[in-house]
Design a protein around this motif. Structure first.
Motif, PDB file in Angstrom:
ATOM      1  N   ALA A   1      42.010  -9.292  99.025  1.00 27.29           N
ATOM      2  CA  ALA A   1      42.673 -10.020  97.945  1.00 27.29           C
ATOM      3  C   ALA A   1      42.668  -9.250  96.627  1.00 27.29           C
ATOM      4  CB  ALA A   1      41.993 -11.373  97.752  1.00 27.29           C
ATOM      5  N   SER A   2      42.082  -8.066  96.616  1.00 27.40           N
ATOM      6  CA  SER A   2      41.903  -7.318  95.371  1.00 27.40           C
ATOM      7  C   SER A   2      42.727  -6.038  95.367  1.00 27.40           C
ATOM      8  CB  SER A   2      40.432  -6.927  95.210  1.00 27.40           C
ATOM      9  OG  SER A   2      39.625  -8.065  95.193  1.00 27.40           O
ATOM     10  N   PRO A   3      43.065  -5.552  94.171  1.00 26.52           N
ATOM     11  CA  PRO A   3      43.675  -4.222  94.094  1.00 26.52           C
ATOM     12  C   PRO A   3      42.711  -3.202  94.709  1.00 26.52           C
ATOM     13  CG  PRO A   3      43.803  -5.340  91.974  1.00 26.52           C
ATOM     14  CD  PRO A   3      42.911  -6.166  92.856  1.00 26.52           C
ATOM     15  N   LYS A   4      43.243  -2.292  95.501  1.00 23.33           N
ATOM     16  CA  LYS A   4      42.388  -1.386  96.272  1.00 23.33           C
ATOM     17  C   LYS A   4      41.539  -0.474  95.397  1.00 23.33           C
ATOM     18  CE  LYS A   4      43.467  -2.973 100.218  1.00 23.33           C
ATOM     19  NZ  LYS A   4      43.314  -4.385 100.035  1.00 23.33           N
ATOM     20  N   ASP A   5      42.030  -0.057  94.245  1.00 22.91           N
ATOM     21  CA  ASP A   5      41.204   0.813  93.402  1.00 22.91           C
ATOM     22  C   ASP A   5      39.978   0.060  92.890  1.00 22.91           C
ATOM     23  OD1 ASP A   5      42.875  -0.776  91.826  1.00 22.91           O
ATOM     24  OD2 ASP A   5      43.176   0.759  90.298  1.00 22.91           O
ATOM     25  N   LYS A   6      40.156  -1.201  92.523  1.00 23.78           N
ATOM     26  CA  LYS A   6      39.017  -2.020  92.076  1.00 23.78           C
ATOM     27  C   LYS A   6      38.088  -2.323  93.249  1.00 23.78           C
ATOM     28  CE  LYS A   6      40.730  -2.504  87.955  1.00 23.78           C
ATOM     29  NZ  LYS A   6      40.473  -1.431  87.050  1.00 23.78           N
ATOM     30  N   ALA A   7      38.676  -2.615  94.397  1.00 27.17           N
ATOM     31  CA  ALA A   7      37.878  -2.902  95.586  1.00 27.17           C
ATOM     32  C   ALA A   7      37.033  -1.691  95.971  1.00 27.17           C
ATOM     33  CB  ALA A   7      38.783  -3.310  96.745  1.00 27.17           C
ATOM     34  N   ASN A   8      37.592  -0.496  95.843  1.00 23.17           N
ATOM     35  CA  ASN A   8      36.843   0.709  96.192  1.00 23.17           C
ATOM     36  C   ASN A   8      35.609   0.866  95.315  1.00 23.17           C
ATOM     37  OD1 ASN A   8      38.717   1.255  98.142  1.00 23.17           O
ATOM     38  ND2 ASN A   8      39.675   2.956  97.068  1.00 23.17           N
ATOM     39  N   GLU A   9      35.754   0.615  94.034  1.00 18.29           N
ATOM     40  CA  GLU A   9      34.605   0.732  93.130  1.00 18.29           C
ATOM     41  C   GLU A   9      33.517  -0.273  93.512  1.00 18.29           C
ATOM     42  OE1 GLU A   9      34.236   3.244  91.030  1.00 18.29           O
ATOM     43  OE2 GLU A   9      36.178   3.890  91.809  1.00 18.29           O
ATOM     44  N   THR A  10      33.919  -1.484  93.829  1.00 18.02           N
ATOM     45  CA  THR A  10      32.946  -2.504  94.215  1.00 18.02           C
ATOM     46  C   THR A  10      32.309  -2.173  95.560  1.00 18.02           C
ATOM     47  OG1 THR A  10      34.168  -4.158  92.962  1.00 18.02           O
ATOM     48  CG2 THR A  10      32.631  -4.972  94.628  1.00 18.02           C
ATOM     49  N   LEU A  11      33.110  -1.685  96.505  1.00 17.94           N
ATOM     50  CA  LEU A  11      32.556  -1.294  97.806  1.00 17.94           C
ATOM     51  C   LEU A  11      31.529  -0.175  97.652  1.00 17.94           C
ATOM     52  CD1 LEU A  11      35.658  -1.371 100.166  1.00 17.94           C
ATOM     53  CD2 LEU A  11      33.551  -2.684 100.441  1.00 17.94           C
ATOM     54  N   LYS A  12      31.827   0.788  96.803  1.00 12.12           N
ATOM     55  CA  LYS A  12      30.868   1.876  96.565  1.00 12.12           C
ATOM     56  C   LYS A  12      29.553   1.313  96.036  1.00 12.12           C
ATOM     57  CE  LYS A  12      34.392   5.245  95.406  1.00 12.12           C
ATOM     58  NZ  LYS A  12      34.971   6.023  94.306  1.00 12.12           N
ATOM     59  N   ALA A  13      29.643   0.390  95.098  1.00 13.68           N
ATOM     60  CA  ALA A  13      28.434  -0.217  94.532  1.00 13.68           C
ATOM     61  C   ALA A  13      27.680  -1.006  95.600  1.00 13.68           C
ATOM     62  CB  ALA A  13      28.801  -1.118  93.357  1.00 13.68           C
ATOM     63  N   CYS A  14      28.394  -1.760  96.425  1.00 14.50           N
ATOM     64  CA  CYS A  14      27.755  -2.536  97.496  1.00 14.50           C
ATOM     65  C   CYS A  14      27.073  -1.616  98.498  1.00 14.50           C
ATOM     66  CB  CYS A  14      28.780  -3.395  98.228  1.00 14.50           C
ATOM     67  SG  CYS A  14      29.379  -4.797  97.295  1.00 14.50           S
ATOM     68  N   LEU A  15      27.753  -0.565  98.892  1.00 16.37           N
ATOM     69  CA  LEU A  15      27.180   0.354  99.875  1.00 16.37           C
ATOM     70  C   LEU A  15      25.946   1.043  99.310  1.00 16.37           C
ATOM     71  CD1 LEU A  15      30.478   1.805 101.329  1.00 16.37           C
ATOM     72  CD2 LEU A  15      28.798   0.430 102.568  1.00 16.37           C
ATOM     73  N   TYR A  16      25.999   1.434  98.064  1.00 13.25           N
ATOM     74  CA  TYR A  16      24.837   2.063  97.437  1.00 13.25           C
ATOM     75  C   TYR A  16      23.675   1.075  97.409  1.00 13.25           C
ATOM     76  CZ  TYR A  16      21.815   4.256  94.012  1.00 13.25           C
ATOM     77  OH  TYR A  16      20.733   4.805  93.383  1.00 13.25           O
ATOM     78  N   PHE A  17      23.969  -0.149  97.048  1.00 12.76           N
ATOM     79  CA  PHE A  17      22.962  -1.205  96.971  1.00 12.76           C
ATOM     80  C   PHE A  17      22.336  -1.449  98.343  1.00 12.76           C
ATOM     81  CE2 PHE A  17      21.909  -5.804  96.900  1.00 12.76           C
ATOM     82  CZ  PHE A  17      21.025  -5.806  95.841  1.00 12.76           C
ATOM     83  N   GLU A  18      23.154  -1.530  99.386  1.00 18.40           N
ATOM     84  CA  GLU A  18      22.662  -1.795 100.739  1.00 18.40           C
ATOM     85  C   GLU A  18      21.877  -0.614 101.293  1.00 18.40           C
ATOM     86  OE1 GLU A  18      22.666  -4.538 102.460  1.00 18.40           O
ATOM     87  OE2 GLU A  18      23.884  -5.687 101.070  1.00 18.40           O
ATOM     88  N   ILE A  19      22.409   0.583 101.131  1.00 20.01           N
ATOM     89  CA  ILE A  19      21.786   1.768 101.719  1.00 20.01           C
ATOM     90  C   ILE A  19      20.454   2.080 101.045  1.00 20.01           C
ATOM     91  CG2 ILE A  19      22.043   4.264 101.995  1.00 20.01           C
ATOM     92  CD1 ILE A  19      25.052   3.692 102.485  1.00 20.01           C
TER      93      ILE A  19
END
Length: 103
Positions: free
Chosen positions: A81-99
């Motif tokens: 549901a989000s613009p992909k550039d914004k989603a990518n930034e959030t995904l990077k943050a989530c992945l960093y947080f999880e890993i």
């Protein structure tokens, strides 16, 4: 629509259809699509697919995944549901947080 796609007529028809699609898309998004925009968009979407693969990988790393199915579903819902550039930034943050295990 021409029956034989290899004719000049078919190629002209196809190019006209693409032009109509582009014009309607530009009207919908509210700005012109330039030739420079296309490779940039491809890069953003490719990055998005890679980040989603990394997210899925967190589900199968251990007996107890680093991210639950419910959490993954929530992220996917938001990403779609989000613009992909914004989603990518959030995904990077989530992945960093999880890993990093700071969950």
């Amino acid at each position: 629509m021409p029956h034989n796609a290899r004719t000049n007529l078919a190629q002209r028809f196809y190019m006209q259809e693409l032009q109509i699609f582009k014009q309607r898309l530009e009207k919908y998004i509210g700005h012109e699509i330039t030739n420079e925009d296309i490779p940039d968009a491809i890069d953003i979407y490719n990055e998005n697919r890679q980040l989603l693969r990394e997210l899925y990988d967190l589900r199968g790393l251990e007996d107890y995944p680093l991210i639950s199915g419910r959490e993954t579903g929530g992220v996917l819902y938001w990403v779609n549901a989000s613009p992909k550039d914004k989603a990518n930034e959030t995904l990077k943050a989530c992945l960093y947080f999880e890993i990093k295990g700071t969950r």
